[in-house]
Every structure is written in C-alpha cells, then in structure tokens.
Design a protein around this motif. Structure first.
Motif, PDB file in Angstrom:
ATOM      1  N   GLY A 217       0.787  -1.220   0.000  1.00  0.00           N
ATOM      2  CA  GLY A 217       0.000   0.000   0.000  1.00  0.00           C
ATOM      3  C   GLY A 217       0.821   1.272   0.000  1.00  0.00           C
ATOM      4  N   ASN A 218       0.294   2.324  -0.632  1.00  0.00           N
ATOM      5  CA  ASN A 218       0.963   3.627  -0.739  1.00  0.00           C
ATOM      6  C   ASN A 218       2.451   3.418  -0.979  1.00  0.00           C
ATOM      7  OD1 ASN A 218      -1.631   4.145   0.987  1.00  0.00           O
ATOM      8  ND2 ASN A 218      -1.045   6.126   0.110  1.00  0.00           N
ATOM      9  N   ALA A 219       2.716   2.684  -2.022  1.00  0.00           N
ATOM     10  CA  ALA A 219       4.034   2.095  -2.237  1.00  0.00           C
ATOM     11  C   ALA A 219       4.907   2.903  -3.175  1.00  0.00           C
ATOM     12  CB  ALA A 219       3.866   0.681  -2.801  1.00  0.00           C
ATOM     13  N   LEU A 220       6.151   3.094  -2.779  1.00  0.00           N
ATOM     14  CA  LEU A 220       7.149   3.621  -3.700  1.00  0.00           C
ATOM     15  C   LEU A 220       7.359   2.565  -4.778  1.00  0.00           C
ATOM     16  CD1 LEU A 220       9.152   6.024  -4.100  1.00  0.00           C
ATOM     17  CD2 LEU A 220      10.885   4.538  -3.104  1.00  0.00           C
ATOM     18  N   THR A 221       7.077   2.921  -6.025  1.00  0.00           N
ATOM     19  CA  THR A 221       7.076   1.932  -7.104  1.00  0.00           C
ATOM     20  C   THR A 221       7.964   2.332  -8.270  1.00  0.00           C
ATOM     21  OG1 THR A 221       4.812   1.299  -6.507  1.00  0.00           O
ATOM     22  CG2 THR A 221       5.595   0.658  -8.701  1.00  0.00           C
ATOM     23  N   ASP A 222       7.760   3.537  -8.770  1.00  0.00           N
ATOM     24  CA  ASP A 222       8.465   4.002  -9.949  1.00  0.00           C
ATOM     25  C   ASP A 222       8.751   5.491  -9.748  1.00  0.00           C
ATOM     26  OD1 ASP A 222       9.127   3.642 -13.002  1.00  0.00           O
ATOM     27  OD2 ASP A 222       7.831   5.412 -12.891  1.00  0.00           O
ATOM     28  N   ASP A 223      10.025   5.860  -9.713  1.00  0.00           N
ATOM     29  CA  ASP A 223      10.383   7.228  -9.316  1.00  0.00           C
ATOM     30  C   ASP A 223       9.760   8.284 -10.218  1.00  0.00           C
ATOM     31  OD1 ASP A 223      11.779   6.168  -7.250  1.00  0.00           O
ATOM     32  OD2 ASP A 223      13.774   6.763  -7.937  1.00  0.00           O
ATOM     33  N   TYR A 224       9.707   8.036 -11.511  1.00  0.00           N
ATOM     34  CA  TYR A 224       9.108   9.007 -12.421  1.00  0.00           C
ATOM     35  C   TYR A 224       7.619   9.175 -12.122  1.00  0.00           C
ATOM     36  CZ  TYR A 224       7.118  11.100 -16.577  1.00  0.00           C
ATOM     37  OH  TYR A 224       6.406  11.914 -17.420  1.00  0.00           O
ATOM     38  N   SER A 225       6.890   8.076 -12.087  1.00  0.00           N
ATOM     39  CA  SER A 225       5.449   8.129 -11.815  1.00  0.00           C
ATOM     40  C   SER A 225       5.159   8.701 -10.446  1.00  0.00           C
ATOM     41  CB  SER A 225       4.840   6.728 -11.926  1.00  0.00           C
ATOM     42  OG  SER A 225       4.978   6.203 -13.225  1.00  0.00           O
ATOM     43  N   ASP A 226       5.972   8.324  -9.468  1.00  0.00           N
ATOM     44  CA  ASP A 226       5.739   8.787  -8.105  1.00  0.00           C
ATOM     45  C   ASP A 226       5.942  10.295  -7.981  1.00  0.00           C
ATOM     46  OD1 ASP A 226       5.100   6.243  -7.310  1.00  0.00           O
ATOM     47  OD2 ASP A 226       7.086   5.767  -6.540  1.00  0.00           O
ATOM     48  N   HIS A 227       6.957  10.842  -8.678  1.00  0.00           N
ATOM     49  CA  HIS A 227       7.164  12.284  -8.650  1.00  0.00           C
ATOM     50  C   HIS A 227       6.028  13.024  -9.349  1.00  0.00           C
ATOM     51  CE1 HIS A 227      11.633  12.188  -7.557  1.00  0.00           C
ATOM     52  NE2 HIS A 227      11.095  13.082  -6.769  1.00  0.00           N
ATOM     53  N   VAL A 228       5.672  12.576 -10.542  1.00  0.00           N
ATOM     54  CA  VAL A 228       4.600  13.232 -11.294  1.00  0.00           C
ATOM     55  C   VAL A 228       3.301  13.218 -10.493  1.00  0.00           C
ATOM     56  CG1 VAL A 228       3.135  13.090 -13.346  1.00  0.00           C
ATOM     57  CG2 VAL A 228       5.605  12.760 -13.553  1.00  0.00           C
ATOM     58  N   GLY A 229       2.976  12.076  -9.940  1.00  0.00           N
ATOM     59  CA  GLY A 229       1.744  11.953  -9.162  1.00  0.00           C
ATOM     60  C   GLY A 229       1.760  12.758  -7.883  1.00  0.00           C
ATOM     61  N   LEU A 230       2.938  12.854  -7.252  1.00  0.00           N
ATOM     62  CA  LEU A 230       3.048  13.604  -6.010  1.00  0.00           C
ATOM     63  C   LEU A 230       2.701  15.069  -6.212  1.00  0.00           C
ATOM     64  CD1 LEU A 230       3.950  14.169  -3.082  1.00  0.00           C
ATOM     65  CD2 LEU A 230       6.307  14.316  -3.937  1.00  0.00           C
ATOM     66  N   PHE A 231       3.373  15.713  -7.165  1.00  0.00           N
ATOM     67  CA  PHE A 231       3.160  17.146  -7.351  1.00  0.00           C
ATOM     68  C   PHE A 231       1.783  17.437  -7.943  1.00  0.00           C
ATOM     69  CE2 PHE A 231       7.831  16.828  -7.226  1.00  0.00           C
ATOM     70  CZ  PHE A 231       8.040  17.661  -6.134  1.00  0.00           C
TER      71      PHE A 231
END
Length: 480
Positions: A217-231
C-alpha cells in the motif's frame, strides 16, 4: 529535500556489538524459548500464542533479524501466514505495523501499557512482523559496518534467508499458504522479496515457502510516476502554487526519491513550505503538537490512535518509543542486551537511511515478472496521503500497461463507500477512502475488510452485492 528527510526518519539507531549462541536444536524447544507469555502493561488475556526473538541470517558477520509472530486468534493451523514489512528505508515493522496498524497490541498514552486492537489482522491470519534490514528496530549485526552498507539487494537476500531459517524453527508453517504485505518503501521490499522467493523456488523444488501472493500500500514503485503523481496531487488539492507545480515537474521528472538532485531537493522544500504545518502523511488530520506548539514540517509525525472511540491522538509514536525502550518490555520480547552498552530502540534508523546503497528507480519490471509467475498481486492506496499519493500509484499501475478486466467502481462496507477499485489482468487496485499513508491506522476496519478479501481472492463488495446481502438476510429473517 526528498520525502525521506521530512518523512521517514529522525531517530538514530545506535549499533552495538552483541552475540548469542543457541545451543538448542529441537524446533519445539526453540519455539518455547521464543514464546512470549505476557507483555508488560497487558492487563488482559489473549487466546493466541505469540513468539519473538532473533534469527541469524549471516553467521560470518553476525547479522540477526528480529521477528514477532502473533498466531491467528482462532484455529491457527488452518490459517495462512502473512508477513508484514514497513519501509523507510530504515523503519521498524514493530513500531508501525505491529504497534499502530495491523498488530493485536497497540501502545497506550502512558507509554507503559498496551490495549487490544479489535481490527488486528491476526483475526484472519497468522501474522509475522520482521525488522529488516539490520540496524532497524531491534535487529543488529556484530559487524558494525553492516549498518552502513544496507541496500535493496541485501535486504531481499537477508529476508529470504530469514524465512528459510525461521521455518526450520517453526516447521508447522512449512508449505502453508504464505503472503507478503507492507507499505511505503516496502513497495520495494515486498515485490523484491517475492521475486527472490519465486526464483529460489524454481531452483529448489522442495522449498518450504509456499508463496501465493503479495499486497502493498501507498508504495514507492516508480520514481518518475511517483514524482509526477506527487506534485499533481499537491497542486490538485490546492496545497502548492501553480509556479511550484510547473517547476517541480521540470526539475524532478527523472529524479531518484532516495538520491535526488540539489535542484529537485530545493523545489520539494518549497512545495512543503507552501503546504504549511500540516501532516503530509494524512492531510486532513491534525499534526502532532508538543507543549502546545505544533511541530515543524519535515519532522517525523507518524500518527497513531488510542482506544477505539477515544479522541484521535497524533503523537503516540512518542508512546511507542517509551514502551519499546523499557527494559521489562525488551526482556519479555527476548531482546538481547549488552551489560556494557546502553542500546536505545528507535522507530527509524537515520544511519540506515542515509547510507542506503542501492535503490532502483523502478520495480515495475519486478511486478511484471511476478504477475507472469501467477502470483496474486494487489496494490492499495489511502487517498489522503501526500507522500506517495493515490495519483502516483495510478500512474505506476498505468505504466504496467495491463488490460482492464473490471471497470473502475466504488466498493462498500456496511452500506458506505469504502473506496474505489479496478481490476487488471494479474493485478487488483483498491483505494481506501479517507485513509492516509498508513491505511490500517486511519481506517482500521476497512483495512481488515481489505485483507480478508485479498486472502480470499474475492473482489471488494459492490453496491449490488450489498443490496443482495441485505435482501438475503431479510428473507432469512422473514422465513422464521
């Protein structure tokens, strides 16, 4: 400033040299040595057995991992084994998974006693918590340099060795249906350990590990996707400015979460200054206050709750820190102590995190391999988390390019929307409404519904199923 600086770590784990020799080779005798009869401050009885202690994973360096097993409340012999892992990297599964999320015991405000969690996952499974890697929680190494050379690869390798050795001590679980669960940086740990097991099982046909699937859950998965989704999440929630949103996408789109560039670090700093003094792990609940003054952002503020029905308490990590440092608690849990060195337990290890050696920018390829291997794979997300938000997870799942097998829809618990779900070929995605980074913390009942469905391999209840269920109950009652 990367998320790990303002999120996962403030407490420093001090590594000490300590060693132990276990002369008993009989598994039953070893289990008895690890049995926990009663916890300090436990003023109630329980109907399940529990065990805790150490399993050596490397004899040469003296690396030993700490575990805590709570058997299922009813008929444990018929229940699966579920492993829970917390992330960080450098944070304790005892501190979070056990003491405030899915474990049966949570710590009271006095820091000296515990209460029973009615939504514990050991109501449906035998529950195993592991502090990994060495340097985390109570886990240790006799070779001090091990604390400063941890990384994804060795964590997976040591965790696999732990399971193999642990099953020799608990042979009744050999061949038992086995599942791995976790959250946050365990978005790396869980699939990587699953991959290690799958590959080990291919080479060892009589492997004792019967891995059926994993859920994270709420998992670090893919740095590109995670950054885009975060902001995107921060901007859509009205938390950051248009300018910062635009700049963050320019500077952080190809950055590592663990080792970002200075420019990405700076714009992330700006984003969280704009956020203000709220809790990024759960943006709609109050942050922890000390002496009437709210703690500054970038301080660790993992939230905890008290008894069901009590007022929400966002500061109870402090209570766990007190409790797990009590000598009587450490004695009850069979924690090895040195007479010559004071050893302080911490929720997270700054030393482990800051010296993390290897962290791939993506584990999407690992998910692909494990989906192809036929494992049951579920990913869930609390939708009020601004650390690894639901938008990040959705981008990561989209990047897998899996065919949809069941359309996006709401799921229900007791007639209320519990979240939303979508089924893909080989993967099921579930959101939990109103939950933060630690889903079982803010929505414990819904988290229990989640694990029940995952273990059963059934989809989350639809509105039509709720209606059918109520109709069926009504017909049964009228038939008497």
């Amino acid at each position: 400033m990367p998320i790990w600086k303002w999120g996962f770590l403030l407490f420093v784990f001090v590594s000490v040299r300590c060693s132990v020799t276990l002369s008993v080779s009989d598994p039953i005798s070893e289990q008895k040595l690890d049995q926990v009869s009663n916890l300090p401050g436990q003023n109630f009885n329980v109907d399940f057995a529990q065990y805790s202690g150490y399993v050596t994973v490397n004899e040469e360096s003296g690396r030993a991992l700490f575990y805590w097993l709570t058997e299922a409340v009813e008929d444990p012999a018929s229940k699966p084994l579920v492993l829970w892992l917390n992330g960080g990297p450098g944070c304790s599964s005892i501190a979070y998974g056990m003491a405030e999320e899915v474990g049966p015991f949570h710590v009271n405000k006095d820091g000296k006693s515990v209460y029973l969690n009615p939504y514990s996952w050991n109501t449906v499974a035998n529950l195993l918590f592991l502090d990994a890697p060495v340097g985390v929680g109570y886990s240790y190494s006799n070779t001090t340099s091990d604390i400063f050379t941890n990384g994804d690869k060795r964590t997976a390798s040591d965790s696999l060795q732990f399971l193999l050795n642990w099953l020799e001590r608990f042979p009744q679980f050999k061949g038992r249906d086995f599942y791995i669960t976790g959250e946050s940086y365990a978005g790396h740990y869980v699939p990587q350990l699953s991959q290690a097991i799958v590959r080990y099982n291919k080479e060892n046909t009589e492997s004792p590990i019967n891995l059926k699937g994993y859920m994270v859950g709420n998992a670090l998965t893919d740095d590109y996707s995670d950054h885009v989704g975060l902001f995107q999440f921060l901007w859509a929630a009205g938390i950051i400015s248009d300018q910062t949103y635009k700049k963050s996408n320019e500077l952080c789109d190809k950055e590592s979460f663990i080792h970002p560039s200075r420019e990405c670090d700076q714009i992330t700093d700006i984003a969280y200054e704009e956020m203000g003094n709220i809790d990024p792990y759960s943006i709609f609940t109050p942050p922890c206050s000390a002496n009437g003054v709210t703690k500054r952002l970038f301080k660790r503020k993992w939230h905890k709750v008290g008894h069901v029905g009590q007022t929400y308490d966002p500061c109870t990590e402090q209570h766990s820190t007190i409790y797990f440092n009590l000598p009587e608690v450490q004695n009850a849990l069979h924690v090895f102590q040195s007479n010559n060195t004071t050893r302080r337990w911490a929720t997270c290890s700054n030393a482990v995190n800051l010296h993390w050696k290897d962290s791939p920018i993506s584990v999407l390829d690992v998910h692909q391999e494990l989906i192809s291997a036929g494992l049951r794979v579920w990913i869930f997300s609390g939708d009020t988390d601004a650390v690894i938000p639901v938008t990040s997870t959705r981008y990561s799942i989209d990047a897998l390019k899996l065919p949809t097998v069941s359309a996006w829809r709401a799921w229900y618990d007791e007639g209320q929307v519990g979240g939303w779900t979508q089924g893909y070929e080989g993967l099921n995605f579930v959101t939990v409404r109103g939950a933060g980074h630690e889903v079982p913390l803010h929505r414990p009942k819904l988290a229990l519904v989640l694990i029940k469905n995952f273990l059963a391999g059934t989809s989350m209840a639809s509105f039509e199923q709720v209606i059918e269920s109520k109709t069926s109950v009504s017909e049964q009652v009228s038939g008497f």
